[in-house]
Design an enzyme around this catalytic site. Structure first.
Site: not given
Ligand code: PEP
Length: 253
Positions: A8, A10, A94, A96, A166, A172, A212
């Site tokens: 992803n 973003k 997601h 966000e 998640e 992040g 992460s």
């Molecule tokens: C995500 O955007 O779904 C995500 C898991 O980001 P990151 O790997 O940067 O934590």
């Protein structure tokens, strides 16, 4: 079960850099033949990337989708537009979108339904906030998200649908759920899916972990039988780190 690794991007990426990324992915290897690899670039890059991605064995998807086909919805992208841009996947819910933009469970459900009905395959993201975790509400929150997305949804199948667990506090931040914690949540999610759909549906549905995931923790996470892939943000922006995560998927017998 074939694992699925999503990247992803973003709000990152450019025309030039995305083609360079795909060239490098192709050069770095064919080792990922045993996983499905899907990149979610910004909408603007989809038409440019799709052919080059296919050439590297990678599919593409939209990071989001609107729940109606057309009309006066300034700024939105319909599922049919995603198909027209070359995408075969979309993400719904997601964190966000849920927590920065304010999407409700109901909105996520409508997006999932319309996207799947259009023939796209969808990743449903679920996960708890840090406050919810600290209040002991992780299971309640994630269960509600799963139920509200899946109950009564007839167009969904293990072939067109993936869940990404998640934990929001892990996205992040460099923090991750321990493999044991992730394992436990994945097993619970599978139980809830079985109760809503069937054991067969749940057994065949892929549940990714996200938050992460990096080259140095991927192997431990992806070796758990309950974890069927990863949704990767930051580490998907560089071909080397994304490829290292892809290579961490255990070989299927
Ligand atoms: C995500 O955007 O779904 C995500 C898991 O980001 P990151 O790997 O940067 O934590």
């Amino acid at each position: 079960m074939k694992q699925i690794i999503g990247g992803n991007w973003k709000m990152n990426g450019s025309r030039l850099a995305s083609l360079e990324f795909l060239r490098e992915m192709k050069r770095l290897g064919s080792e990922y033949a045993s996983s499905d690899i899907v990149l979610f670039p910004p909408f603007t890059l989809l038409p440019l990337m799709t052919d080059a991605a296919a050439d590297a064995g990678i599919e593409t998807g939209g990071q989001d989708v609107f729940w109606l086909e057309k009309g006066a919805f300034t700024g939105e992208i319909s599922p049919a537009m995603l198909v027209d841009a070359g995408a075969s996947w979309f993400i719904a819910g997601h964190s966000e979108r849920r927590h920065v933009i304010g999407e409700t469970d109901e909105i996520v459900r409508r997006k999932l339904e319309t996207g799947l009905e259009t023939g796209l395959r969808g990743i449903l993201c679920v996960g708890e906030l840090i406050e919810e975790r600290e209040a002991g509400k992780t299971e309640e929150v994630v269960r509600r998200q799963v139920q509200s997305a899946l109950e009564g949804l007839d167009c969904v199948s293990p072939e067109n649908f993936v869940i990404a667990y998640e934990p929001v506090w892990a996205i992040g931040t460099g923090l991750t759920a321990t493999p044991d914690e992730a394992d436990r949540m994945h097993s619970l999610i599978r139980e809830w899916v079985a109760a809503i759909k069937s054991n067969d549906f749940a057994d065949n549905t892929r549940i990714q972990y996200g938050g992460s995931v990096k080259p140095d923790n991927a192997a431990e996470i992806l070796s758990r039988p309950s974890i069927n892939g990863a949704l990767v943000g930051g580490a998907s922006l560089k071909p080397e780190s994304f490829m290292d995560i892809i290579k961490a998927v255990p070989l299927q017998e």
